[in-house]
Scaffold this active site. Structure first.
Site, mmCIF file in Angstrom:
data_model
loop_
_atom_site.group_PDB
_atom_site.id
_atom_site.type_symbol
_atom_site.label_atom_id
_atom_site.label_comp_id
_atom_site.label_asym_id
_atom_site.label_seq_id
_atom_site.Cartn_x
_atom_site.Cartn_y
_atom_site.Cartn_z
ATOM 1 N N TYR A 1 2.044 0.068 4.173
ATOM 2 C CA TYR A 1 2.492 -0.148 5.545
ATOM 3 C C TYR A 1 2.812 -1.629 5.778
ATOM 4 O O TYR A 1 3.826 -1.965 6.389
ATOM 5 C CB TYR A 1 1.447 0.348 6.550
ATOM 6 N N GLU B 1 -2.038 5.448 12.631
ATOM 7 C CA GLU B 1 -3.438 5.133 12.368
ATOM 8 C C GLU B 1 -3.685 5.348 10.884
ATOM 9 O O GLU B 1 -3.108 6.252 10.283
ATOM 10 C CB GLU B 1 -4.394 6.040 13.154
ATOM 11 N N ILE C 1 1.415 11.522 7.189
ATOM 12 C CA ILE C 1 2.311 11.318 6.057
ATOM 13 C C ILE C 1 1.470 11.544 4.816
ATOM 14 O O ILE C 1 0.327 11.081 4.750
ATOM 15 C CB ILE C 1 2.967 9.911 6.075
ATOM 16 N N ALA C 2 1.996 12.313 3.877
ATOM 17 C CA ALA C 2 1.216 12.630 2.683
ATOM 18 C C ALA C 2 2.128 12.928 1.507
ATOM 19 O O ALA C 2 3.182 13.539 1.667
ATOM 20 C CB ALA C 2 0.316 13.834 2.944
ATOM 21 N N ILE C 3 1.683 12.498 0.353
ATOM 22 C CA ILE C 3 2.300 12.835 -0.928
ATOM 23 C C ILE C 3 1.213 13.484 -1.779
ATOM 24 O O ILE C 3 0.095 12.950 -1.863
ATOM 25 C CB ILE C 3 2.851 11.584 -1.656
ATOM 26 N N ASN D 1 -8.645 2.959 3.526
ATOM 27 C CA ASN D 1 -7.453 3.345 2.756
ATOM 28 C C ASN D 1 -6.557 2.129 2.515
ATOM 29 O O ASN D 1 -5.513 1.960 3.138
ATOM 30 C CB ASN D 1 -6.700 4.463 3.469
#
Length: 151
Positions: free
Chosen positions: A120, A108, A74-76, A113
């Site tokens: 989360y 994971e 998942i990335a922005i 981070n």
């Protein structure tokens, strides 16, 4: 006020734009081939992209296997972070997984981070374990986090 993002299923045509996000966010980005295989060969894989003004600013991949959902990535894009887009994207993928019958979800995350971990946790994920030396770039450990989707 940031523009309302839209989320849709990723297509092969989106790979180059997704790679732009991937290279911006990750020290060991996935290859074009990896995304192509996920979209065309992996029956368990479901990928979505998030767009703002028609531009892909983020994406999320999930494997749906039996009643479990595993977030692959998942990335922005860094230029769009801090606008709650990541939260919206994760909430979307959690709903999608539930729709497909998933009862729990896992992912994971790097132990360093803390920004991602707090997102989360905000959405109900809890630490379930550690994968030692998980990340190949620096052998950093990964926290394994889980959430029950029915609650």
């Amino acid at each position: 006020m940031s523009e309302q993002p839209t989320v849709r299923f990723m297509t092969v045509e989106d790979i180059d734009s997704v790679l732009n996000v991937e290279h911006n966010v990750f020290t060991v980005p996935w290859s074009k081939t990896a995304f192509m295989n996920e979209l065309t060969s992996n029956q368990f894989a479901h990928y979505v992209v998030m767009e703002v003004s028609g531009e892909i600013i983020g994406y999320c991949g999930v494997w749906l296997v039996l009643d479990e959902a595993h977030i692959t990535n998942i990335a922005i894009h860094s230029s769009q972070q801090g606008k709650k887009y990541g939260q919206a994207l994760l909430e979307y993928i959690m709903q999608l997984a539930k729709m497909y019958g998933s009862k729990k979800m896992t992912l994971e995350v790097r132990v360093s981070n803390e920004i991602a971990q707090s997102l989360y946790k905000k959405l109900g994920f809890q630490v379930g374990g550690i994968r030692k030396n998980y990340y190949t770039d620096n052998l950093e450990d990964a926290l394994v986090m889980w959430v029950i989707l029915d609650e």
